[in-house]
Design an enzyme around this catalytic site. Sequence first.
Site, PDB file in Angstrom:
ATOM      1  N   GLU A 296      37.405  24.582  34.399  1.00 47.43           N
ATOM      2  CA  GLU A 296      38.828  24.867  34.793  1.00 47.43           C
ATOM      3  C   GLU A 296      39.444  23.663  34.088  1.00 47.43           C
ATOM      4  OE1 GLU A 296      39.414  24.115  39.147  1.00 47.43           O
ATOM      5  OE2 GLU A 296      37.456  24.532  38.974  1.00 47.43           O
TER       6      GLU A 296
ATOM      7  N   HIS B 107      30.162  30.355  44.677  1.00 48.58           N
ATOM      8  CA  HIS B 107      30.214  31.195  43.823  1.00 48.58           C
ATOM      9  C   HIS B 107      29.941  31.485  42.440  1.00 48.58           C
ATOM     10  CE1 HIS B 107      34.328  30.100  45.616  1.00 48.58           C
ATOM     11  NE2 HIS B 107      34.468  29.392  45.204  1.00 48.58           N
TER      12      HIS B 107
ATOM     13  N   ASP C  94      31.257  22.167  46.097  1.00 53.19           N
ATOM     14  CA  ASP C  94      32.300  23.427  45.855  1.00 53.19           C
ATOM     15  C   ASP C  94      32.453  24.506  44.781  1.00 53.19           C
ATOM     16  OD1 ASP C  94      35.160  23.440  46.240  1.00 53.19           O
ATOM     17  OD2 ASP C  94      36.110  23.460  44.186  1.00 53.19           O
TER      18      ASP C  94
ATOM     19  N   ASP D 270      33.541  35.105  49.102  1.00 56.69           N
ATOM     20  CA  ASP D 270      33.479  34.123  48.161  1.00 56.69           C
ATOM     21  C   ASP D 270      34.433  35.074  46.835  1.00 56.69           C
ATOM     22  OD1 ASP D 270      32.485  33.263  45.190  1.00 56.69           O
ATOM     23  OD2 ASP D 270      30.684  32.545  46.154  1.00 56.69           O
ATOM     24  N   HIS D 271      35.471  34.555  46.665  1.00 55.63           N
ATOM     25  CA  HIS D 271      36.486  35.276  45.861  1.00 55.63           C
ATOM     26  C   HIS D 271      35.894  35.844  44.805  1.00 55.63           C
ATOM     27  CE1 HIS D 271      38.250  31.224  44.948  1.00 55.63           C
ATOM     28  NE2 HIS D 271      38.670  32.268  43.750  1.00 55.63           N
TER      29      HIS D 271
ATOM     30  N   LYS E  65      41.433  26.963  30.976  1.00 55.53           N
ATOM     31  CA  LYS E  65      39.897  27.287  32.185  1.00 55.53           C
ATOM     32  C   LYS E  65      39.617  28.780  31.711  1.00 55.53           C
ATOM     33  CE  LYS E  65      41.440  29.837  36.555  1.00 55.53           C
ATOM     34  NZ  LYS E  65      41.137  28.852  37.745  1.00 55.53           N
TER      35      LYS E  65
END
Length: 478
Positions: free
Chosen positions: A216, A240, A235, A177-178, A343
């Site tokens: 975003e 996240h 998503d 999970d970046h 963002k």
Amino acid sequence: MATEKSAVFIIFGGSGDLAHRKLYPALYRLFKAGMLKDHFAVIGTARRPWSNEYFRQTVVTSLEDFDDDKRMMENFAMHFFYQSHDVNDSDHYIALKQLASKLDDRFETGRNRVYYMAIAPRFFGTVAAHIKSEGLKTDGYNRLVIEKPFGRDFKSACDLNDALSKAFTEKEIYRIDHYLGKKMVQEIPNLRRKNPTFDKILNNEYVSNVQVTLGESLGVEDRGGYYETAGALRDMVQNHIMQIIGVVAMDEPEVMEADAIHEIKDELFASLKDLTPEEVSKDFVRGQYDTDNMGKLNPYRKEDKVEEDSNVETFVAGKIEFKNDRWENVPFYVRSGKRMPKKSSRIDIVFNEKVADLGIRPNTIVTFFIEPEEGSSILINGIDYQSVKQDLIKYPEDPEIFNDAREAYESLIIDILAGDKANFTLWEELKSTWKYIDVIREQWDKESPKFPNYLSNTMGPDTADTLLEKDGNSWIWN
Ligand code: NAD
């Protein structure tokens, strides 16, 4: 100089976007730092019949935006090898095994293997099964790295996990999970430990509400096909946002080590307050972007590979609660959307009046900026008090931690090479979060939303504001 690590990386999907945009630049930075030096090799696999030379050229091209040291890039690329591969063809795995063994010997890698799934999720199980059946695993370490999405609901996540478990133990599986690789997210547990005052007020006595926004400015761009099967809830929220909440809301682990951290996180997610269908309708809202106020941008329904009457949400906001002593009755408002005005990924912790008992100004807001800017601020009555920031949260002076520009993927690959799973998602956490998300999804699938319902370049549908207003709260970023 960093300690050198040894491994053969097998990157399934080595010709793809993720590999070129994120993985090769991250590996290159580790090469420049000396963590990868003489004892590593990278095998990129994909269907196309590329030569090693051509593959190396694509690798160098992927680095040119970051560096102009041609010699260094070419030395790095000499560690790269290409293997044409179709996921279903057993013979290709045998060829892969032979190449990996040869590279083990040539680069003296300790027979350590990192298998990286940079391919479509539908292939994850097949590739893992072949790695096992064709005997690619070695007597060094064997670490399997899985990209998102990990399933599309609880059931499919279980099926995927069952498939992976036949070939790899949970200890060997690294689910990326970046967001857990991002510097500010990683710093939150450290800041809590180093600032007992801060940790002491992170609970329902002093916190009015917590807000997590992953916004975003872009639309779905060329990923309409994928997005039609996902939507903002799957998503962004299931993975996240839930993991970020985990970092903010977990109790302090006894030691900052993977097992202890995950034990505490499991407990937190197990205490998610179940939602009834009525609560879903009341506490979660969704949206889909329209054009902007000039009529220039595409509405979601006009994007490439998107159905004209699509009901897929590009925006979600909701209220998550826990039934544990620390957080009972504190709303965690979450929000994620495409085509927002800019963002920004941020966490706002809104304190109540009671913090005054501890000498802290009432209604203080602590904000962690995750990206694109990184840092934190403390707001009192809308004014940013830098001096208070120093009082409440003492920044570590360590430049290694705060001044480096380490990218999330670089940081996570370092963890994989070190065998440190603290910043990866474990199966128990996923189970709890998928079960939670499924309830929302099931209810939403029974209803017909009136889409599109927000203009591009706005903060989402009005219902996202009413969600907080009903509780007497409002979004800090609005
Ligand atoms: P991509 O389409 O750019 O690349 C896919 C790769 O898989 C290519 O190398 C392709 O040749 C290979 N491939 C396709 N079919 C194959 C087959 N039958 N046999 C062998 N190889 C085959 O995709 P991507 O954007 O790089 O994404 C890869 C994975 O990473 C996906 O699971 C995606 O969800 C995940 N991911 C990507 C990003 C990103 O920024 N691109 C971010 C998060 C997660």
